[in-house]
Every structure is written in C-alpha cells, then in structure tokens.
Design an enzyme around this catalytic site. Structure first.
Site, PDB file in Angstrom:
ATOM      1  N   HIS A   1       0.855  -1.182   0.000  1.00 18.45           N
ATOM      2  CA  HIS A   1       0.000   0.000   0.000  1.00 18.45           C
ATOM      3  C   HIS A   1       0.886   1.225   0.000  1.00 18.45           C
ATOM      4  O   HIS A   1       1.935   1.219   0.629  1.00 18.45           O
ATOM      5  CB  HIS A   1      -0.901   0.006   1.255  1.00 18.45           C
ATOM      6  CG  HIS A   1      -2.070   0.909   1.122  1.00 18.45           C
ATOM      7  ND1 HIS A   1      -1.997   2.248   1.381  1.00 18.45           N
ATOM      8  CD2 HIS A   1      -3.340   0.656   0.726  1.00 18.45           C
ATOM      9  CE1 HIS A   1      -3.188   2.792   1.163  1.00 18.45           C
ATOM     10  NE2 HIS A   1      -4.021   1.850   0.760  1.00 18.45           N
TER      11      HIS A   1
ATOM     12  N   ASP B   1      -8.006  -5.331   0.093  1.00 22.37           N
ATOM     13  CA  ASP B   1      -8.474  -6.191  -0.993  1.00 22.37           C
ATOM     14  C   ASP B   1      -8.114  -7.654  -0.806  1.00 22.37           C
ATOM     15  O   ASP B   1      -8.612  -8.509  -1.529  1.00 22.37           O
ATOM     16  CB  ASP B   1      -7.888  -5.703  -2.323  1.00 22.37           C
ATOM     17  CG  ASP B   1      -8.507  -4.377  -2.741  1.00 22.37           C
ATOM     18  OD1 ASP B   1      -9.700  -4.204  -2.481  1.00 22.37           O
ATOM     19  OD2 ASP B   1      -7.788  -3.544  -3.299  1.00 22.37           O
TER      20      ASP B   1
HETATM   21  N1  ACO Z   1       4.207  -7.719  -4.560  1.00 19.81           N
HETATM   22  C1  ACO Z   1       5.564  -7.677  -4.742  1.00 19.81           C
HETATM   23  N2  ACO Z   1       6.297  -6.547  -4.642  1.00 19.81           N
HETATM   24  C2  ACO Z   1       5.669  -5.405  -4.375  1.00 19.81           C
HETATM   25  C3  ACO Z   1       4.277  -5.359  -4.177  1.00 19.81           C
HETATM   26  C4  ACO Z   1       3.538  -6.551  -4.275  1.00 19.81           C
HETATM   27  N3  ACO Z   1       2.231  -6.589  -4.103  1.00 19.81           N
HETATM   28  N4  ACO Z   1       3.909  -4.083  -3.916  1.00 19.81           N
HETATM   29  C5  ACO Z   1       5.032  -3.353  -3.949  1.00 19.81           C
HETATM   30  N5  ACO Z   1       6.089  -4.152  -4.218  1.00 19.81           N
HETATM   31  C6  ACO Z   1       7.505  -3.724  -4.270  1.00 19.81           C
HETATM   32  C7  ACO Z   1       7.846  -3.064  -5.611  1.00 19.81           C
HETATM   33  O1  ACO Z   1       8.304  -4.003  -6.560  1.00 19.81           O
HETATM   34  C8  ACO Z   1       8.904  -2.088  -5.188  1.00 19.81           C
HETATM   35  O2  ACO Z   1      10.094  -2.830  -4.985  1.00 19.81           O
HETATM   36  P1  ACO Z   1      11.563  -2.162  -5.230  1.00 19.81           P
HETATM   37  O3  ACO Z   1      11.618  -0.930  -4.353  1.00 19.81           O
HETATM   38  O4  ACO Z   1      12.495  -3.236  -4.795  1.00 19.81           O
HETATM   39  O5  ACO Z   1      11.635  -1.841  -6.687  1.00 19.81           O
HETATM   40  C9  ACO Z   1       8.452  -1.618  -3.804  1.00 19.81           C
HETATM   41  O6  ACO Z   1       7.681  -2.727  -3.279  1.00 19.81           O
HETATM   42  C10 ACO Z   1       7.599  -0.365  -3.812  1.00 19.81           C
HETATM   43  O7  ACO Z   1       6.525  -0.578  -4.732  1.00 19.81           O
HETATM   44  P2  ACO Z   1       5.799   0.594  -5.507  1.00 19.81           P
HETATM   45  O8  ACO Z   1       5.013   0.009  -6.624  1.00 19.81           O
HETATM   46  O9  ACO Z   1       6.798   1.659  -5.845  1.00 19.81           O
HETATM   47  O10 ACO Z   1       4.858   1.116  -4.356  1.00 19.81           O
HETATM   48  P3  ACO Z   1       3.632   2.074  -4.563  1.00 19.81           P
HETATM   49  O11 ACO Z   1       3.438   2.747  -3.272  1.00 19.81           O
HETATM   50  O12 ACO Z   1       3.817   2.918  -5.777  1.00 19.81           O
HETATM   51  O13 ACO Z   1       2.441   1.080  -4.885  1.00 19.81           O
HETATM   52  C11 ACO Z   1       0.691  -0.463  -4.648  1.00 19.81           C
HETATM   53  C12 ACO Z   1       1.494   0.660  -3.980  1.00 19.81           C
HETATM   54  C13 ACO Z   1       0.225  -0.009  -6.042  1.00 19.81           C
HETATM   55  C14 ACO Z   1      -0.562  -0.722  -3.815  1.00 19.81           C
HETATM   56  C15 ACO Z   1       1.559  -1.719  -4.752  1.00 19.81           C
HETATM   57  O14 ACO Z   1       1.932  -2.162  -3.464  1.00 19.81           O
HETATM   58  C16 ACO Z   1       0.880  -2.847  -5.527  1.00 19.81           C
HETATM   59  O15 ACO Z   1       0.957  -2.888  -6.762  1.00 19.81           O
HETATM   60  N6  ACO Z   1       0.187  -3.792  -4.804  1.00 19.81           N
HETATM   61  C17 ACO Z   1      -0.566  -4.833  -5.446  1.00 19.81           C
HETATM   62  C18 ACO Z   1      -1.875  -4.257  -5.966  1.00 19.81           C
HETATM   63  C19 ACO Z   1      -2.858  -4.003  -4.826  1.00 19.81           C
HETATM   64  O16 ACO Z   1      -3.062  -4.837  -3.957  1.00 19.81           O
HETATM   65  N7  ACO Z   1      -3.510  -2.837  -4.911  1.00 19.81           N
HETATM   66  C20 ACO Z   1      -4.548  -2.455  -3.955  1.00 19.81           C
HETATM   67  C21 ACO Z   1      -4.068  -1.344  -3.086  1.00 19.81           C
HETATM   68  S1  ACO Z   1      -5.287  -0.968  -1.863  1.00 19.81           S
HETATM   69  C22 ACO Z   1      -6.394  -0.030  -2.668  1.00 19.81           C
HETATM   70  O17 ACO Z   1      -6.159   0.671  -3.628  1.00 19.81           O
HETATM   71  C23 ACO Z   1      -7.719  -0.114  -2.187  1.00 19.81           C
END
Ligand code: ACO
Length: 434
Positions: A310, A367
């Site tokens: 998140h 979620d």
């Molecule tokens: N699985 C594996 N790795 C992940 C995940 C995940 N679910 N989420 C983040 N990471 C990693 C990224 O690869 C990144 O790694 P790095 O720094 O080594 O390159 C780091 O964690 C940061 O990730 P970002 O994508 O930059 O984080 P951001 O804050 O932009 O994204 C998000 C947050 C979109 C929710 C992300 O965690 C994600 O894609 N999660 C899965 C989708 C999800 O569950 N979305 C629902 C969110 S809740 C809502 O909107 C109601």
C-alpha cells in the site's frame, strides 16, 4: 468533535542557489507537518517534483485520518475497528458527510430519504439495453452515474445538492444490481422499501420474478461491514480524481463518475478482482504458494502479490484485520470450506515471514480478504470493484463537498518539468526522409 485551529507558527528554510527561502509550516490536528510551497515558484522560479504525488498534500481535510506507519484509520476521529463493530453503513455515511454521528431522528430521516430514492427512472432501462451483454459492470456504472446528470438538471444548485447526495448513495446499489442483471439476461428486480440498504442490494442481485430470495441477515451484515470499511480513505487515486474533476466545477454526478473510472484500475479498486484471480491461478497450478511468493519477489517476473502493499500503510492495513475475521465467520456460517481462503492464509503467513516483504513493508491490504467474502456472498468476480464503489460513495461525496466549501479551493492544475525537444523549425513533409 475536537478540532484545533491549524497553526502556522513555524517555518522551514530552503537554501537554493545561495538564496534562502522561508516556507511556512502547516500542522494538522494529529501533528502532521507540511511545508507550504504555494509561493515557492513566485519566490524562486522553482517547482517541486513528486511523481505519483507520494509526498504532496493536495488539500487540508477533516474527514479521514490515516497513520500508515502505525496502521491507524479513523473516520472523523472514530477508529475504524469501533465503527466496524458498532455502526452501520448509512450511519457511517452520515458521519462522513456531516462530521458527527447522527442522532436517532437524523439517522431515521436519512435512512428514509435514501430508501425513497433507490428507484431509477423507467427510461433508464433503455440505457442498459444499449450496452453489450458482456460489458464489464464498472464502465457500465461509471457511465450510468454520469447519465444521472441527464435525468436531474443542475444537480449542484443550492436547492438540489442535498437531494443529489442522497440520490447517489440511494441509486448506486440499484445501478450496480441492474448492471449485473443485464449481464446475465435476467429482468431487473425493483428496490424494496421494506429492506435495509445491504439486504435490498442482495435482493436486487439475487431475487428473480420467479423466486423469492431470503437474505441471510448475517450475510447482509457482512456486506454492510465491507461497505463501512471502504467508505473513505482520504486522498487516494479515485478520491483525488473526484476532487480534481470537481475543482473545475464539474457537477457531482460527473465527478463521481470519474472517480469510479479511476477506481477500476488493477492497482487501485480493481485489485480485489485480481486477488481472487491470483488465488484461482495458484489453486489451478497445484497450490504451490511458495513458488508464487518467489515469483512476486523476482524483478524479472511481472507478478505481484495482489492484495499486498500500500502506498500509505507500512504496517498491517487495519481493514484487512477486520476482514480476515469476517471471512472466517461468513464461510463457517455458509458451511463453505474454501481452498482459496486456505491459500490466502498460507500466502500471508509466508509473505509476513519473508525478508523481501518485511524489508519492503508489504502487508495485506483491504483487498486481500474482501474478494473471498464477496465470492462467498455469491457476488461474481467482475462485480467486486463495483462493490468497492458502492462503499466508497459517501467518502467521495464528503470529500467533494469539503473541497467545494473550502475557500482555498482552486482548479487543480499541477506543473511539470518539460523533458522534450527544445525549439526547432517545422520541416516540410517531403524533406523528412522515408
Ligand atoms: N508484490 C511484490 N512486490 C511489491 C508489491 C507486491 N504486491 N507491492 C510493492 N512491491 C515492491 C515493488 O516491486 C517495489 O520494490 P523495489 O523498491 O524493490 O523496486 C516496492 O515494493 C515499492 O513498490 P511501488 O510500486 O513503488 O509502491 P507504490 O506505493 O507505488 O504502490 C501499490 C502501492 C500499487 C498498492 C503496490 O503495493 C501494488 O501494486 N500492490 C498490489 C496491488 C494491490 O493490492 N492494490 C490495492 C491497493 S489498496 C487499494 O487501492 C484499495
């Protein structure tokens, strides 16, 4: 409600090109601090760069407080865990809209108003007829909410705004259920005024003209709980969209329709659908959870652990904790032994022990468990994000109303750092090569 007046008693100093600029500090009631950069460009010619607005405060808001490091979520000061246990969705909607818990009389009147506005204009049937049968219900709902503005003129005028708010909360479940009935070719089931909000929705989804449908109160309560947990989440992607669109003075229906479209994306509300699809995939591939966790960590593989991570929570999402328990209750009430719940629990266990997930502070979000409950309630997968939209409606509206009444509100208009070509002359087409 205790509120403190925001104070600007301190400042930060930014040194740039040998010059110093003083930036006033703005403090919130929970002691969060922001450097006010509104005059930075006028003083220095400089803008700030913050892709994804990860560290940009776009407004002051008194609606929802989140402390992502501690896993805290409060609506108007009330902890989400208490509201989940003791309140109901319409009471929470009132709280978000008005800032206070309603009195008994206020809640009764609001509930009555919402109940009396659930019906759609009969001409709306033809709107659904025009859409393909296999249309995803999210764009159907986004289009239907925008279309409400064609049935109700000047929805933001002083005399109509309150009715527009009630109409949106009242009609969203009807639009959602009609979009589902349309997709399966069944007749629409009219709303029933004798039923509460969640029971009425389940009835419109699952009753048919041939069959009575008895809604189990425990399942209606589980749905109500999900709606409460989704009701607001401060300045996320869809809410910021609602505010941004509304900042141009676009009407409330148009602004909410844009919010529904923003919510549809798989990185936002669309994740609940993706979680179930992920669990189904793991199950179909033999249930090797560790293999999937390894793939989610592998940067060469595009897989992510959906329902994990998140932008704000760097601790357990408090909504996921409430839902994990509700999930077990609903499944045991229905006598369902869910292989997908087993896989989800195992995934969570492995991920929470894994160095990658620990060091990246990735925890289950709202979620992760919601899809399992929706599935148990019989809600089809492509309706999951629509359920989220029904729940988020009062939050979007409260944020839009707050923005409109804020004297500091201006049309949303970010800046950019241009990285394209510098000035060059036009080249005639026959001189451009092949
Ligand atoms: N699985 C594996 N790795 C992940 C995940 C995940 N679910 N989420 C983040 N990471 C990693 C990224 O690869 C990144 O790694 P790095 O720094 O080594 O390159 C780091 O964690 C940061 O990730 P970002 O994508 O930059 O984080 P951001 O804050 O932009 O994204 C998000 C947050 C979109 C929710 C992300 O965690 C994600 O894609 N999660 C899965 C989708 C999800 O569950 N979305 C629902 C969110 S809740 C809502 O909107 C109601």
């Amino acid at each position: 409600m205790t509120t403190q007046t925001l104070q600007q008693t301190q400042s930060a100093t930014l040194t740039y090109d040998g010059k110093s600029v003083t930036l006033p500090l703005v403090r919130g009631t929970e002691d969060e601090v922001a450097a006010d950069i509104e005059k930075l460009r006028a003083q220095t010619g400089m803008i700030t760069l913050d892709p994804g607005y990860g560290n940009t405060g776009a407004c002051k808001s008194a609606i929802t407080f989140i402390d992502g490091e501690k896993g805290i979520l409060r609506y108007r000061g009330y902890p989400i865990e208490e509201l989940a246990e003791k309140s109901n969705f319409l009471e929470v909607s009132w709280l978000l809209l008005h800032g206070e818990l309603p009195t008994r009389a206020q809640l009764a009147e609001f509930t009555n108003e919402v109940t009396r506005h659930t019906l759609l204009h009969e001409n709306f049937r033809r709107f659904f007829d025009a859409l393909p049968k296999d249309a995803h219900p999210m764009p159907v709902c986004a289009a239907a909410v925008a279309a409400l503005a064609t049935f109700y003129q000047e929805p933001d005028s002083d005399s109509k705004l309150q009715e527009t708010v009630v109409r949106l909360i009242a009609k969203m479940p009807t639009l959602a259920a009609y979009s589902y009935k349309h997709s399966i070719g069944q007749p629409f089931i009219y709303p029933r005024n004798g039923l509460d909000y969640s029971t009425n929705f389940l009835n419109m989804m699952f009753a048919t003209p041939c069959d009575e449908y008895q809604v189990d109160p425990l399942l209606a309560r589980a749905l109500d709980l999900l709606l409460i947990l989704h009701a607001d989440h401060e300045q996320n992607c869809s809410t910021s969209t609602v505010r941004m669109v509304g900042s141009s003075q676009a009407n409330l229906f148009a602004s909410i329709s844009a919010g529904i479209s923003a919510l549809w994306g798989p990185l936002h509300g669309g994740a609940n659908q993706q979680v179930i699809e992920m669990l189904e995939r793991i199950e179909a591939e033999g249930g090797d959870v560790q293999k999937f966790v390894d793939r989610a960590k592998d940067k060469k593989d595009n897989s992510r652990l959906m329902g994990f991570g998140h932008r704000v929570y760097k601790n357990y999402d408090p909504r996921a904790a409430v839902l994990k328990k509700s999930c077990t209750d609903v499944l045991s009430r229905l006598g369902i032994k869910s292989r997908q719940l087993e896989i989800a629990v195992k995934l969570e266990e492995i991920a929470l022990r894994d160095d990658y997930f620990v060091s990246h502070k990735l925890y289950p979000n709202v979620d992760f468990y919601s899809g399992i409950i929706y599935k148990a309630l019989g809600i089809p997968i492509n309706m999951f994000t629509v359920m989220f939209a029904i729940g988020r409606m009062p939050g979007w509206i409260a944020q839009w109303l707050e923005m409109r009444s804020d004297p500091a509100n201006r049309i949303g208009r970010p800046r950019q750092i241009y990285t394209g070509a510098t000035k060059r002359g036009y080249v005639a087409i026959d001189q451009r090569g092949r």
